[in-house]
Scaffold this motif. Structure first.
Motif, short mmCIF file in Angstrom:
data_model
loop_
_atom_site.label_atom_id
_atom_site.label_comp_id
_atom_site.label_asym_id
_atom_site.label_seq_id
_atom_site.Cartn_x
_atom_site.Cartn_y
_atom_site.Cartn_z
N PHE A 126 0.97 -0.78 0.19
CA PHE A 126 -0.12 0.50 -0.08
C PHE A 126 -0.20 1.26 -0.15
O PHE A 126 1.99 1.18 0.56
CB PHE A 126 -1.26 0.07 1.40
N THR A 129 2.35 7.42 1.53
CA THR A 129 2.94 8.10 2.26
C THR A 129 4.21 8.61 1.22
O THR A 129 4.46 7.91 0.60
CB THR A 129 3.51 7.27 2.97
N SER A 238 -10.80 4.89 3.45
CA SER A 238 -11.90 3.70 3.66
C SER A 238 -11.39 2.05 4.04
O SER A 238 -11.42 1.10 4.78
CB SER A 238 -12.85 3.29 2.48
N LEU A 240 -8.16 2.39 5.62
CA LEU A 240 -7.74 2.57 6.84
C LEU A 240 -8.66 2.05 7.68
O LEU A 240 -8.33 1.69 8.69
CB LEU A 240 -7.14 4.06 6.53
N GLY A 366 -2.13 6.41 10.61
CA GLY A 366 -2.84 7.10 11.51
C GLY A 366 -1.57 7.32 12.87
O GLY A 366 -1.95 6.40 13.60
N VAL A 374 -9.49 12.50 14.59
CA VAL A 374 -10.71 11.83 14.05
C VAL A 374 -11.61 11.96 14.71
O VAL A 374 -12.76 12.19 15.08
CB VAL A 374 -10.23 10.92 13.70
#
Ligand code: COS
Length: 381
Positions: A126, A129, A238, A240, A366, A374
């Motif tokens: 993925f 970053t 989504s 994450l 995160g 969040v």
């Protein structure tokens, strides 16, 4: 060693019999897992191969598309992390690396990769970053430009787990529909795409394959776009939401192992002719560790259950689970080291390994303060 791992949580109503059966079978499978970590690339390849051969990667991706069973993913990560951090890592990355395809991919995109990643025949990664944007995803500057039917990718990605050994990357790049979050798109990029190179391998305190990637005029076909042009930020968030919950589960696995090791230690180790566990101060620490673990587990399986029960977004629940579980896991592991005394910091000790393994979880997918942002937004909304 006497098995001191608490499994009473498996009886919680968040779970079904299929989950309990899965947990017991995977736990038994892990007992036979002894992989040499000396060469992390080779170890990860071997782990993906063995997990794939024995069917354990099936929950990481759904070739038919649709939602993954988040409780199964959490149980898998918790169980694997308790036995072997690298086994957990390889399992998690197959899911995180293909999450965008399962949730947003076309039938052809899913068919091209998901049967292979689930079988352990291909390794996924993925790539979100960038050197200039970690927490602030919307500030990403890597570009994807239309050229005829193709897209041309230019820029850099960094801290990419499985970078260097992956066969396929899901990559996020700016396509320019709008500034910020609304101008990003997701692409599926084969590792052998021309113009994609591994610029640097990164070494960390808990070694696993990690790299900085360079995209230099990297050309991919038009059908490499996953979801809609400009929809990449929501794709990333989504994915994450699902995988942050599983990071929390991995933290739980490390914490449970730390407590189990500590129980063994304090019942065996004698002070003035009596086990350490007889000291009330030690008992107080054990109580805190057990309480922290149960509270984190409740948040993890609450989030996973909510998702599986059909709640459309679990952003708040996932953030709470990740924040709390990773923070308490750090505390629990630290106390485990403390209660092991000098043996706790001895290189190669299980709690010494856990101490290194657990640290990055408060940073990746995160950081803790992003989870606070969040949660606060959800509370204020
Ligand atoms: N699911 C679906 N959509 C989401 C979402 C989610 N979880 N979170 C945000 N969105 C949507 C928002 O609804 C908004 O869309 P609308 O304008 O149509 O309402 C859009 O995405 C932008 O959201 P927001 O304004 O909240 O974005 P911010 O740039 O302020 O970013 C944070 C929010 C900081 C939470 C986000 O950038 C983040 O999670 N950063 C950490 C990333 C990370 O995990 N990095 C590590 C890389 S992976 S190892």
């Amino acid at each position: 060693m006497k098995d001191r791992v608490d499994r009473s949580w498996l009886d919680w109503p968040f779970l079904e019999d299929g989950h309990r059966d899965f947990a017991a079978r995977l736990d038994a499978w892990c007992d036979g897992l002894a992989v040499d970590h000396g060469d992390v690339d080779a170890a990860c390849r071997e782990l993906v191969r063995r997990l794939g051969d024995d069917g354990w990667l099936a929950p990481t991706a759904d070739p038919e598309g649709g939602a993954l069973d988040l409780r199964t993913l959490c149980i898998a990560r918790e169980t694997l992390a308790r036995h072997d951090g690298l086994a957990d890592f390889t399992f998690a990355m197959q899911g995180l690396g293909t999450g965008a395809l399962t949730l947003f991919g076309t039938a052809a995109q899913r068919a091209a990769w998901l049967p292979r990643t689930r079988a352990g025949d291909a390794i996924a990664a993925f790539a979100l970053t960038e050197p200039g944007s970690g927490s602030d995803v919307a500030a990403g500057t890597m570009t994807a430009t239309r050229d005829g039917d193709d897209w041309v990718l230019d820029g850099e990605k960094t801290w990419i787990s499985n970078g260097g050994i992956a066969d396929v990357y899901t990559v996020f790049a700016r396509t320019g529909e709008a500034p910020g979050a609304k101008g990003l798109s997701c692409f599926v990029v084969a590792a052998d795409a021309p113009g994609l190179t591994v610029a640097e391998r990164l070494e960390t305190m808990a070694p696993h394959p990690l790299a900085r990637l360079a995209f230099d005029g990297c050309r991919v076909p038009g059908d490499a776009l996953v979801g809609t042009a400009g929809g990449g930020f929501k794709v990333a968030m989504s994915v994450l939401d699902t995988f942050r919950t599983t990071v929390a589960a991995a933290a739980l696995g490390f914490a449970r192992r730390a407590l189990a090791e500590t129980l063994e230690r304090v019942t065996a180790r004698q002070v003035r002719g009596r086990p350490l566990a007889d000291l009330q101060m030690v008992q107080g620490h054990l109580a805190d560790m057990a309480l922290d673990i149960d509270a984190a587990a409740l948040l993890v399986y609450r989030a996973a259950w909510a998702k599986d029960a059909g709640q459309p977004r679990i952003t708040r629940e996932a953030a709470m689970a990740k924040l709390h579980a990773t923070e308490i896991a750090q505390r629990v592991v630290d106390m485990a080291v403390q209660l092991h005394g000098g043996d706790g910091v001895r290189t190669g000790a299980t709690v010494e390994r856990l101490y290194r393994d657990v640290r990055a979880l408060r940073i990746y997918e995160g950081a803790s303060d992003v989870q606070r942002v969040v949660i606060a937004r959800a509370v204020l909304a």
